[in-house]
Write a protein that holds these residues in place. Structure first.
Motif, short mmCIF file in Angstrom:
data_model
loop_
_atom_site.label_atom_id
_atom_site.label_comp_id
_atom_site.label_asym_id
_atom_site.label_seq_id
_atom_site.Cartn_x
_atom_site.Cartn_y
_atom_site.Cartn_z
N SER A 101 36.95 92.74 33.44
CA SER A 101 38.90 91.76 33.85
C SER A 101 39.09 90.94 35.00
N TRP A 102 39.79 90.31 35.08
CA TRP A 102 40.28 90.18 36.39
C TRP A 102 42.35 89.60 35.59
N GLU A 103 42.66 89.42 37.62
CA GLU A 103 44.08 89.13 36.77
C GLU A 103 43.61 87.78 37.13
N MET A 104 44.60 86.98 36.82
CA MET A 104 44.14 84.96 36.31
C MET A 104 45.44 84.35 37.03
N LEU A 105 45.40 83.28 37.85
CA LEU A 105 46.97 82.67 37.97
C LEU A 105 46.57 81.27 37.95
N GLY A 109 51.66 73.42 36.08
CA GLY A 109 50.72 71.38 36.40
C GLY A 109 49.50 71.30 36.60
N PHE A 110 48.92 72.54 36.52
CA PHE A 110 47.39 72.78 36.83
C PHE A 110 46.87 73.33 35.19
N ALA A 111 45.79 73.27 35.52
CA ALA A 111 44.70 74.37 33.93
C ALA A 111 43.71 75.16 34.83
N GLY A 112 42.96 76.24 33.82
CA GLY A 112 41.84 76.72 34.17
C GLY A 112 41.26 76.98 32.87
N PHE A 132 42.09 76.75 29.54
CA PHE A 132 43.91 77.41 29.38
C PHE A 132 44.98 75.29 30.23
N ASP A 133 45.98 75.03 29.16
CA ASP A 133 45.70 73.81 29.64
C ASP A 133 47.24 74.15 30.54
N ASN A 134 48.13 72.58 30.72
CA ASN A 134 48.67 72.60 31.91
C ASN A 134 50.37 72.38 31.72
N ASN A 135 50.08 73.14 30.07
CA ASN A 135 51.32 73.35 29.65
C ASN A 135 51.80 74.52 28.95
N PHE A 150 46.16 80.28 21.91
CA PHE A 150 47.35 81.77 22.35
C PHE A 150 48.15 80.30 23.48
N THR A 151 49.16 81.15 23.97
CA THR A 151 49.91 80.64 24.74
C THR A 151 50.30 81.88 26.06
N TYR A 152 50.36 80.85 27.54
CA TYR A 152 50.61 82.05 28.30
C TYR A 152 51.51 81.43 29.82
N THR A 153 51.82 81.94 30.29
CA THR A 153 52.88 81.56 31.36
C THR A 153 52.69 80.74 32.76
N ASN A 154 52.26 79.70 32.64
CA ASN A 154 51.92 78.90 34.25
C ASN A 154 52.72 79.93 35.26
#
Length: 818
Positions: A101-105, A109-112, A132-135, A150-154
């Motif tokens: 596990s880890w924390e991710m940010l 405007g960027f991707a992961g 992880f897309d930039n939108n 999935f969705t996530y919050t930039n």
């Protein structure tokens, strides 16, 4: 089940971050918050034991750097961007359960991106990939292309958890506790068959085409899960409306052991912490989760709990899996969002909770240290000495079961739901003890007045300490005291009332005293009555142990004297056989007889006298009483006899909390027989591998010649798989007579035998013949002397008849060959 287990592992890991000695439950292979490193330093170059790069080139352009631009905790994180291509080395694991596990940010405007590799040397097999897309959207390849989205919050930190169960070949990915996908782990990212191996995590500056990758990592943890899950269930595989104990009989039953009845709860879709199902408890439901009577180790018993607005909830733990013997602790959830618990004392703790919302319940039972803790949503509610009973009385340090009962504070309506049950060994207890003892009958002949002794080894073939005791009984010529097959009245349901005592004695005649009979009792004359505050059915009994009863073997229980303080609606006399050493209370019901009493002493004559074999007997009464009545008479003894005041409000038994001993007396008539059988010692404790040699003694003094006597040794122990071992003992006194009427004997020993058989007589043995249990002759020979030894090592195990011809007559004797 896989889905649920991993989710609960996540909860357990989170929970045990708050509990001391969490290392007992997991092995942290690697954990890092990056705070001890220098901003701008390369990751793999700084931590070569756990990090490398795709081309194994730490310190180069592939190696990410530590950054203070963002941090989940402290001031430092790891940044992946540009040409970075780091690998977290996981060691090529091929078995076990792992949590990475880890924390991710990911900045706005960027991707992961990250992927797992089946091999630590990267580029051989991609286990799965996550984009992880930039939108704020994303997708993953796992067991197939675009297996999940999935969705996530930039620009916000979120938690990434990867559970890899190599033993089950299963994987799950969660973001902020929400499962994104689960699949067969050994498959490669695009679905091709692959290798079931945990190699590494590749943090690559990758992205969907046309996007710019840049992301930050913090608080990485790589953990090997060591909790031993005994049972885990989210109930989602079952049919709504089906009975719980019928569906899951291995782990659930009901208070009266009646699955499928009104006591049995059902699966429900009305509320669920993880959809679609939970268990609903309401009405007359009285469910029991079986925990196995654990006596050592440390255990977590957890679930999610929901009490609808305006309703109430409840649960208790039992020290014994057979419920109703000892309440370990009780917790009440009132309909106003408050609650209280009895644990080592009445009202030991109070708390608040939110109605109409799910919350998590953790019960940590540390048997090795005799400590219990209860947490709601990770907040400690109370801790105490676990072996104490709910109201504070000394109890048994044992983990028996959880009782999900539709109970509540008076005046409230109980209805609640539970979901996601976990029962796990946090610290493995010792394996259970196991008794090893021969059950072959001991068969011998003995001359009148002589004594005989034979060793009977008892071995602890298990790991935990074996506790045993030995009782003896003496058979009557025909079968006696066989279990009646009846279900005793008072063994179903549960009594919610309070036991009450009326200390005013009745002005009645004293009990009859007859010196020509034996009256067994513990009580003095009546000093009052005991009953329930509400209308209820309940039982009272006294126990007469084998150490008291053995001397009266051969007599008959012909009547029972009972003091009835006030007549109830219905009364029954009950007599029970010897019980278990593991669970308080009697064994099988031998007699149940209705009687119609008057206030005062009542003599109840048994319809059929009961033969007294020498084993323990329990004698008592069942009552169906209206509220506020005091049917059972009790004496005024300041110190109760430990066997003089047992009580039952359902299937289980416990010691009564009221003062005094029950006014119950067992009347025996007839002639007592000789106590010709003994065992020394009669009890003991054995550690793993230890052996106790029990001296089985036979004393023929006073026994009638030409008679076969039969008895038994009853070996009880805390081996739950073999609680009672019976060993038959048969002796024949003075076999055969000579021409002048002088008594003669033939002795055959040892019996059982396995290699050599000895024959000895006080007259000449002319011939010996032996037949097997099919009547086939297996040996015949002429002897011509008073003593004879023969080799039987080639005999098959089983029962044989030895025919001995002497000058004075012929004797037939059974022989057991091991």
């Amino acid at each position: 089940m896989r889905k649920f287990t991993f989710m609960m592992l996540a909860m357990a890991l989170s929970f045990f971050g708050l509990v001391a000695n969490a290392q007992n439950n997991r092995e942290v292979v690697y954990a890092d918050d990056f705070e001890s490193y220098t901003a701008g330093a390369h990751i793999a170059q700084s931590i070569p034991d756990y990090w490398t790069t795709w081309s194994n080139a730490p310190g180069g352009a592939e190696d990410g750097v530590f950054s203070t631009e963002f941090a989940s905790t402290g001031v430092m994180s790891a940044m992946i961007s540009g040409t970075n291509d780091n690998v977290l080395k996981l060691g090529n694991k091929t078995s076990g359960i792992y949590h990475v596990s880890w924390e991710m940010l990911i900045p706005t405007g960027f991707a992961g991106y990250y992927n797992f590799q089946h091999f630590e040397a990267p580029g051989n097999e991609w286990a799965f990939e996550v984009y992880f897309d930039n939108n704020g959207t994303g997708y993953m390849h796992a067991g197939g292309n675009n297996a999940a989205t999935f969705t996530y919050t930039n620009n916000q930190w979120f938690t990434v958890e990867n559970f890899i169960d190599l033993d089950a070949d299963w994987a799950q990915v969660y973001f902020n506790g929400v499962m994104i996908h689960e699949w067969q782990y050994s498959l490669q990212a695009q679905g091709e068959p692959g290798t079931k191996q945990l190699g590494g995590v590749n943090f690559y500056a990758g992205s969907t085409a046309g996007m710019t990758p840049k992301y930050f990592l913090d608080d990485i943890e790589y953990t090997a899960i060591t909790e031993q899950f005994i049972y885990a269930d989210d109930f989602d595989a079952y049919t709504a409306g089906a009975f719980v104990a019928v569906t899951v009989p291995e782990f659930f039953t009901t208070w009266s052991n009646a699955p499928g009845t009104a006591e049995d709860a059902v699966f429900s879709t009305a509320f669920a912490e993880t959809a679609p199902n939970s268990v609903k408890v309401s009405g007359t439901n009285d469910l029991v989760l079986k925990l196995g009577n654990k006596t050592s180790g440390k255990y977590l018993v957890a679930w999610d709990y929901f009490v609808p607005t305006g309703l109430a909830g409840y649960f208790n733990f039992q020290h014994f899996e057979a419920p109703g013997n000892e309440w370990a602790f009780e917790i009440y959830f009132d309909n106003n969002g408050t609650g209280y618990m009895h644990a080592g004392g009445n009202n030991a703790a109070t708390f608040t909770y939110t109605q109409g919302a799910w919350f998590h319940v953790d019960n940590v039972i540390d048997l090795d240290n005799d400590l219990a803790q209860v947490y709601f949503d990770d907040a400690l509610i109370y801790e105490w000495q676990y072996s104490l009973q709910a109201q504070g009385e000394p109890g048994t340090k044992q983990l028996g079961g959880v009782n999900f009962y539709a109970g509540s504070t008076a005046g409230m309506t109980p209805t609640y739901y539970f979901d996601n049950v976990v029962y796990a060994a946090l610290v493995e207890g010792a394996q259970d003890p196991a008794i090893g003892v021969s059950t072959s009958p001991i068969i011998t002949t003995i001359q009148e007045g002589n004594v005989f002794s034979q060793n009977l080894p008892i071995t602890n073939t298990g790991e935990g300490t074996l506790v045993f005791d030995i009782a003896k009984s003496f058979d009557m010529p025909t079968a006696a005291n066989q279990p009646s097959g009846l279900v005793p009245s008072g063994t179903t349901g549960k009594v919610d009332g309070i036991l009450d005592y009326n200390p005013l004695p009745l002005n009645v005649a004293l009990a009859n005293v007859n010196r020509d009979v034996v009256t067994l009792h513990y009580d003095e004359e009546n000093a009052g009555g005991v009953g329930m505050t509400n209308g209820a059915q309940w039982r009272a009994a006294v126990r007469f142990p084998a150490s008291m009863i053995a001397q009266y073997n051969g007599m008959y229980l012909t009547s029972v004297e009972v003091f009835i303080y006030e007549s109830a609606n219905a009364h029954k006399l009950q007599v029970y056989d010897m019980g278990s050493v593991n669970v308080p209370g009697p064994g099988a019901l031998l007699v149940e007889q209705v009687f119609d009493p008057l206030p005062g002493w009542n003599t109840i004559t048994l319809s059929t006298p009961l033969y007294v074999s020498g084993k323990e007997l329990w004698v008592g009464c069942w009552f169906d009483q209206p509220a506020g009545l005091y049917p059972m008479g009790v004496d005024g003894a300041v110190e109760q006899h430990p066997d003089g005041h047992y009580i039952s409000f359902g299937p289980g038994w416990t010691v009564s909390s009221s003062d005094g001993n029950w006014n119950i007396r067992a009347v025996l008539t007839g002639d007592a027989g000789n106590v010709w059988l003994s065992a020394t010692p009669t009890n003991g404790e054995l550690t793993a591998g230890q052996v106790a040699n029990i001296a089985v003694g036979i004393n023929a003094a006073g026994l009638a010649p030409l008679t076969v006597y039969k008895g038994k040794l009853h070996i009880r122990s805390n081996d739950y798989t073999n609680e009672l071992v019976n060993v038959s003992v048969w002796i024949t006194v003075l076999v055969g007579v000579n021409e002048t009427g002088e008594q003669a004997y033939v002795s055959i020993y040892p019996n059982p035998a396995n290699s050599v058989l000895n024959l000895k007589a006080n007259t000449e043995i002319k011939m010996v013949s032996i037949t097997n249990n099919l009547g086939q002759l297996v040996y015949s020979g002429i002897v011509g002397q008073q003593e004879f030894k023969m080799d039987i090592s080639q005999f098959n195990a089983g029962m044989y008849i030895v025919r001995v011809e002497t000058a004075n007559g012929t004797a037939n004797q059974k022989l057991m060959v091991d």
